[in-house]
Design an enzyme around this catalytic site. Structure first.
Site, short mmCIF file in Angstrom:
data_model
loop_
_atom_site.label_atom_id
_atom_site.label_comp_id
_atom_site.label_asym_id
_atom_site.label_seq_id
_atom_site.Cartn_x
_atom_site.Cartn_y
_atom_site.Cartn_z
N GLU A 16 28.04 -8.14 -2.10
CA GLU A 16 27.08 -7.72 -0.67
C GLU A 16 27.36 -9.00 0.22
O GLU A 16 26.95 -8.32 1.75
CB GLU A 16 25.98 -7.45 -1.48
CG GLU A 16 24.62 -7.56 -0.87
CD GLU A 16 23.48 -7.61 -1.10
OE1 GLU A 16 23.26 -7.52 -2.95
OE2 GLU A 16 22.79 -8.30 -1.30
N CYS A 70 10.54 -2.22 -4.34
CA CYS A 70 9.93 -3.81 -3.39
C CYS A 70 10.10 -5.08 -4.28
O CYS A 70 10.52 -4.84 -5.67
CB CYS A 70 8.73 -4.31 -2.73
SG CYS A 70 7.72 -2.41 -1.89
N GLY A 97 23.87 -8.05 -20.93
CA GLY A 97 23.32 -8.91 -21.67
C GLY A 97 21.39 -8.71 -21.70
O GLY A 97 21.51 -8.30 -22.27
N SER A 98 21.03 -7.81 -20.93
CA SER A 98 19.56 -7.68 -20.96
C SER A 98 19.82 -6.12 -21.95
O SER A 98 20.63 -5.48 -22.15
CB SER A 98 18.94 -7.08 -19.59
OG SER A 98 19.82 -6.11 -19.38
N HIS A 125 22.83 4.39 -15.59
CA HIS A 125 21.28 4.98 -14.84
C HIS A 125 21.06 6.18 -14.51
O HIS A 125 20.63 6.28 -14.41
CB HIS A 125 22.10 5.07 -13.07
CG HIS A 125 22.81 3.41 -12.45
ND1 HIS A 125 24.06 3.12 -13.10
CD2 HIS A 125 22.34 2.63 -12.04
CE1 HIS A 125 24.21 1.66 -12.53
NE2 HIS A 125 23.10 1.30 -11.99
N ASP A 144 26.83 -14.21 -14.14
CA ASP A 144 27.16 -12.38 -13.30
C ASP A 144 27.06 -12.44 -12.47
O ASP A 144 26.71 -13.57 -11.62
CB ASP A 144 25.75 -11.74 -13.71
CG ASP A 144 25.44 -11.79 -14.68
OD1 ASP A 144 26.83 -10.63 -15.63
OD2 ASP A 144 24.55 -11.65 -15.62
N GLU A 182 1.01 -1.46 0.36
CA GLU A 182 0.06 -0.20 0.01
C GLU A 182 1.11 1.27 -0.05
O GLU A 182 0.65 2.18 -0.69
CB GLU A 182 -0.96 -0.08 1.20
CG GLU A 182 -2.31 -0.30 1.48
CD GLU A 182 -1.54 -2.63 2.04
OE1 GLU A 182 -0.15 -2.65 2.16
OE2 GLU A 182 -2.98 -3.30 1.80
#
Ligand code: GLN
Ligand code: ZN
Length: 754
Positions: A604, A515, A431-432, A692, A598, A22
C-alpha cells in the site's frame, strides 16, 4: 488576460460520513430494513447541507463530494456502466442497484474493491468490456448542484475525470483495454457538462489523480484528446482538472496545451510542477490552484512555506488560488472536539474544519489582504516541535549493519528444523481467532471501568486458554494465542507505544459504511514496557506445541496512522522498528520460538512513481529487519501479507528475509506462487482458506489447493494456513474449516512421502 469566471480559494473535496458517522448509521439502518429509502435520502440532504455550511467562506465550494458508498461507483452509475449481472436490479430504486453493485446479492458477486492510490480508502472497480454502452444515466451531480443552488450556493461539481475513470476500471475481457472506450465516453461527459452548465454551474472539477503515477505515451495522448474535446464544447462550465497524491509531472504540459481553464496542483507532494509551470506558456491564461494545505494528514499548515510555494506560481498563470492538496475525504472532521488530547498536541492538529479555515486565511493573504496577526498565530502553532527522545535517537545512531542482518536462510532453516521438529507442510493460522461478542463486551467493560484490570486479564486469559485447547484438539502444528486483547492490529500497538495518540472522534471512511480512527504518530516513538509478552508467554505455558507470537510491523503501523511530516518517513519507521525490536527480544527471552511480524500494508505504501520505489523498498525492509534482525538462528520469523497483488513488491518481500511468509492466495488459486515461489526462496504459506467467505471449505478443496502449491514449490517449504486472520469469522465455520485444513495437510504429507 483571463476571461473565465474567478474560482477563488477552495478545497478539492470534503468528508461525507458526518461528524458522528451519521451516514454509516443511516446506511446500515437502511440495509437492515429499519428505515426507508426516503429516510436515508433525508439524512443525506442534511449531511450535504451541513458540509456546505462548513465550507462557507471559501471562494468556491466543491459539490457532489457526497456519496452513499463510493465516488468511483457514482461515476460508473453516472455514465451507465452497469455490468450485465446487475441488469435485473436496474429497474428498481437506483439506491438499491448501487448497494447491490457495492455489496453483491445472492449469486451476484459485488464489484471488486481495491485501494485508492496509496491511501487506506478503497474504491469499487468499474467493470468494462467492448460491449459496454455508455449513456448519461444517474444525474447525481446535477441533483446535488440544484440542491445547493436552492440553498443559495453555486457549487463546483466534482467528477472523476474520464481518463482516470477508464484507467482505474478493469476489463472483463482478456486483452481489452478500457482506455479504448474513451471516444465512447467523452460524449457522455459532454452531455453531463452541458446539463450542469445549463443549470448554472460556472466551474466543474474533473479529478485525474491517475497521472500522479507513471503513464505511457498512449495515456498522455488520451489525456490530451479528452481535454481538447471537452474544452472545445460550446456549452460547458469552466473546467478545472485536478491532480493529487503527487505531481502531474509530464501530464502538466499536456494539460497546458488544452483549452481547460484551470489546473489544480498538489504542492504538498513537492515543487516539481512549480518549476515546470514556469516554462509553459499554455498556463498563462489559466487559473492554477496551489494545493498547499495537506489534504490527507492532520497537521497545521506552516503559512510561510505554503504562501511561498503558491507565490512561485504567480508569474506562470493568469491567476493563482489556494487549495488543499487533495480532497479532505481522508481526514476527520473537527480537531477542536479532541479535548482529551494534551493541549500541545491538540493545537498542532488541523482536521477538515481547521483546514477550510487555513485555506481561507491563506487565500486572503495571497490576495494581499492584511492578515498579519492571523498569520503570526498560525506560524506559532505550526512551528511547535514534536517531542524529542534523545535516548531513542542515540540508540538509532549507534546501530550498525549487523543489527539488520541474520545468517543465511538455509543455515537458519536447519537450526529451526532441529529446534522446532515440525512435520512437512506444517499447519498454522494467521493470528486472530473469532472476536466473539463476549470478548468485545469484555474490552468495552474494561475501557468503561466496569471491570478492573485483574478481572479483564482473567477473562482474556480464559479466552486464550480456550483457543489454545481448541487448536490442540484440531491438531494444528504451530499455535497462536488468538489476539482477543486487540481491538485493531495497529491501534493496539499505538495505545501501548509512546509517541502515539488516539482520538475520540477522528473517524475517516475506509470503504462504504466502514470507518476507521487512525492513531496519530506525533513524537519520537519508544516502548515504555513489554506489550504482548505477557499474553504470548501465558499461551506458550499451556502447550508443548510451538506458540507463535504476533506483532504488527512498522510499515503497517505507519500506513494506518497519521504520521509526522517533520522528518522523513524512513526515520519514523526506524523508531517504530526499534521499539518493536525490544518487544521481539523480550518475546524470544521469554521462550517464544516463533515470532510473526505482520506487514499487510507493505504494498500500500509503495510510491506511485517507479523512480521512488527502490528507496521506499530499502527503508521499509530495513525497518522490518531492524525488528527481527536480533534473534537467534533457531527463532523462526514469520511475516504475513494480504490485501494486494504482490507482483510489484516481490523484491521487497524477499528482502524482509522472513523464514516463513504467509500470503493471501485462495481466491487467486495459488497463482501468487508463480512469482513468490522463485522470488522468496524460504518458507511460504499461500492461504488455502478464503477468510472473506463464510463458506466452509471442504478437505478436497483445500487438498487441491495444497497440491497446486506443491506442484509449484515442493513439500520442503510449504505451509498450510488460512488467507488472513479469523477475527471476523464465526467460530463454527472456523473450527470446521481448520479441521479440514489439518486433514488436507495430512493427506498431502502421506501422498508426497509415499
Ligand atoms: N495477525 C493479524 C490477524 O490475524 C493479521 C491481520 C491482517 O493481516 N490484516 O488478525
Ligand atoms: Zn491478512
Amino acid at each position: 488576460m483571463t476571461e473565465h469566471p474567478r474560482l477563488g480559494s477552495t478545497v478539492l473535496g470534503y468528508p461525507r460520513i458526518g461528524p458522528d458517522r451519521e451516514l454509516k448509521r443511516a446506511v446500515e439502518r437502511y440495509w437492515r430494513r429499519e428505515s426507508s429509502a426516503d429516510e436515508l435520502r433525508a439524512t443525506a440532504v442534511e449531511l450535504r447541507r451541513a458540509a456546505r455550511a462548513e465550507m462557507t467562506g471559501l471562494g468556491s465550494v466543491p459539490g457532489n463530494t457526497f456519496s452513499f458508498y463510493d465516488q468511483m461507483l457514482d461515476a460508473a452509475l453516472a455514465v451507465g456502466a452497469v455490468p450485465p449481472r446487475f441488469a435485473e436490479f436496474a429497474a428498481g430504486d437506483p439506491l438499491d442497484l448501487m448497494f447491490t453493485m457495492a455489496r453483491g446479492a445472492e449469486g451476484v458477486p459485488a464489484l471488486e474493491m481495491t485501494k485508492w492510490f496509496d491511501t487506506n480508502y478503497h474504491y469499487l472497480v468499474p467493470e468494462l468490456s467492448p460491449d459496454t454502452r455508455f449513456r448519461a444515466w444517474l444525474r447525481t451531480a446535477l441533483d446535488d448542484f440544484r440542491e445547493a443552488l436552492a440553498d443559495g450556493v453555486v457549487t463546483r461539481p466534482v467528477l472523476i475525470g474520464p481518463v482516470t475513470f477508464l484507467l482505474l476500471s478493469k476489463s472483463t475481457v482478456p486483452g481489452f483495454a478500457p482506455l479504448d472506450l474513451l471516444d465512447d465516453l467523452l460524449p457522455v461527459y459532454a452531455q453531463l457538462l452541458g446539463e450542469l452548465a445549463e443549470a448554472g454551474a460556472e466551474w466543474v472539477q474533473l479529478d485525474e489523480p491517475a497521472f500522479a503515477a507513471d503513464r505511457t505515451p498512449a495515456e498522455f495522448d488520451a489525456l490530451h484528446r479528452a481535454y481538447a474535446h471537452l474544452g472545445g464544447l460550446s456549452v460547458r462550465p469552466a473546467l478545472l482538472v485536478a491532480g493529487y497524491f503527487g505531481a502531474f509531472g509530464p501530464a502538466l504540459p499536456v494539460l497546458a496545451s488544452t483549452p481547460v481553464e484551470g489546473v489544480a496542483l498538489d504542492l504538498v507532494a513537492g515543487t516539481d510542477d512549480v518549476a515546470a509551470a514556469a516554462g509553459l506558456t499554455g498556463l498563462r491564461d489559466k487559473t492554477l490552484l496551489a494545493g498547499v494545505v495537506e489534504g490527507r494528514n492532520v497537521w497545521r499548515t506552516d503559512p510561510d512555506t505554503a504562501l511561498s510555494r503558491a507565490a512561485m506560481l504567480l508569474g506562470s498563470a493568469g491567476r493563482v488560488e489556494i487549495a488543499t492538496s487533495c480532497s479532505l475525504l481522508h481526514v476527520p472532521y473537527d480537531a477542536a472536539r479532541e479535548t482529551a488530547l494534551p493541549d500541545e498536541l491538540q493545537e498542532r492538529l488541523a482536521f477538515a474544519r481547521e483546514k477550510v479555515a487555513e485555506v481561507i486565511l491563506l487565500g486572503r493573504a495571497l490576495a494581499g489582504e492584511d492578515v498579519a496577526g492571523e498569520l503570526a498565530a498560525a506560524r506559532a502553532v505550526a512551528g511547535r516541535p514534536a517531542r524529542r527522545d534523545d535516548r531513542v535517537r542515540a540508540r538509532l545512531d549507534a546501530l550498525g549493519p549487523d543489527h539488520y542482518r541474520r545468517p543465511a536462510g538455509d543455515v537458519r532453516a536447519k537450526a529451526q528444523q532441529v529446534a522446532l521438529t515440525l512435520p512437512p507442510v506444517p499447519t498454522t493460522t494467521i493470528g486472530s481467532f473469532p472476536q466473539t461478542g463476549a470478548i468485545r463486551s469484555d474490552r468495552a467493560a474494561f475501557r468503561a471501568g466496569r471491570i478492573d484490570a485483574a478481572e479483564y486479564e482473567r477473562r482474556m486469559r480464559a479466552e486464550i486458554a480456550r483457543v489454545v485447547r481448541l487448536q490442540e484438539e484440531i491438531g494444528l502444528d504451530v499455535l497462536v494465542h488468538g489476539e482477543p486483547e486487540r481491538n485493531d492490529m495497529v491501534q493496539y500497538f499505538a495505545e501501548h507505544l509512546d509517541g502515539f495518540a488516539t482520538t475520540e472522534h477522528g473517524w475517516v471512511q475506509s470503504y462504504g459504511s466502514r470507518c476507521v480512527r487512525p492513531p496519530i504518530l506525533h513524537s519520537d516513538v519508544s516502548r515504555p514496557e513489554p506489550i504482548t509478552v505477557g499474553w504470548s508467554t501465558y499461551a506458550q505455558s499451556l502447550t508443548d506445541r510451538p506458540m507463535k507470537a504476533m506483532l504488527t510491523g512498522p510499515v503497517t503501523i505507519l500506513a494506518w496512522s497519521f504520521v509526522r511530516d517533520d522528518q522523513p518517513l524512513s526515520d519514523t519507521a526506524r523508531q517504530v522498528g526499534l521499539a518493536l525490536r525490544d518487544e521481539v527480544r523480550d518475546l524470544e527471552a521469554a521462550g517464544l520460538p516463533i515470532i510473526q511480524v505482520d506487514e499487510p500494508a507493505l504494498r500500500e505504501l509503495l510510491p506511485l512513481r517507479a523512480a521512488a520505489q527502490p528507496a521506499y523498498s530499502a527503508w521499509a525492509t530495513d525497518a522490518f529487519r531492524l525488528v527481527t534482525g536480533g534473534v537467534a538462528d533457531t527463532t523462526q520469523v514469520h511475516t504475513h501479507l494480504c490485501y494486494s497483488e504482490f507482483g510489484d513488491v516481490v523484491g521487497a518481500i524477499d528482502a524482509l528475509d522472513a523464514d516463513v511468509t504467509t500470503v493471501e492466495a485462495a481466491r487467486s488459486r495459488m497463482e501468487v506462487l508463480d512469482v513468490l515461489g522463485a522470488g522468496v526462496p524460504r518458507g511460504l504459506g499461500p492461504g488455502v482458506y478464503d477468510v472473506h467467505s463464510p463458506e466452509v471449505a471442504d478437505e478436497a478443496q483445500i487438498g487441491a489447493l495444497l497440491r497446486a502449491a506443491l506442484d509449484r514449490i515442493g513439500p520442503d517449504r510449504l505451509w498450510a494456513n488460512p488467507d488472513c486472520g479469523l477475527k471476523t469469522r464465526g467460530e463454527p465455520e472456523v473450527v470446521a474449516t481448520l479441521r479440514n485444513l489439518v486433514a488436507a495437510a495430512a493427506g498431502v504429507r502421506s501422498g508426497s512421502s509415499g
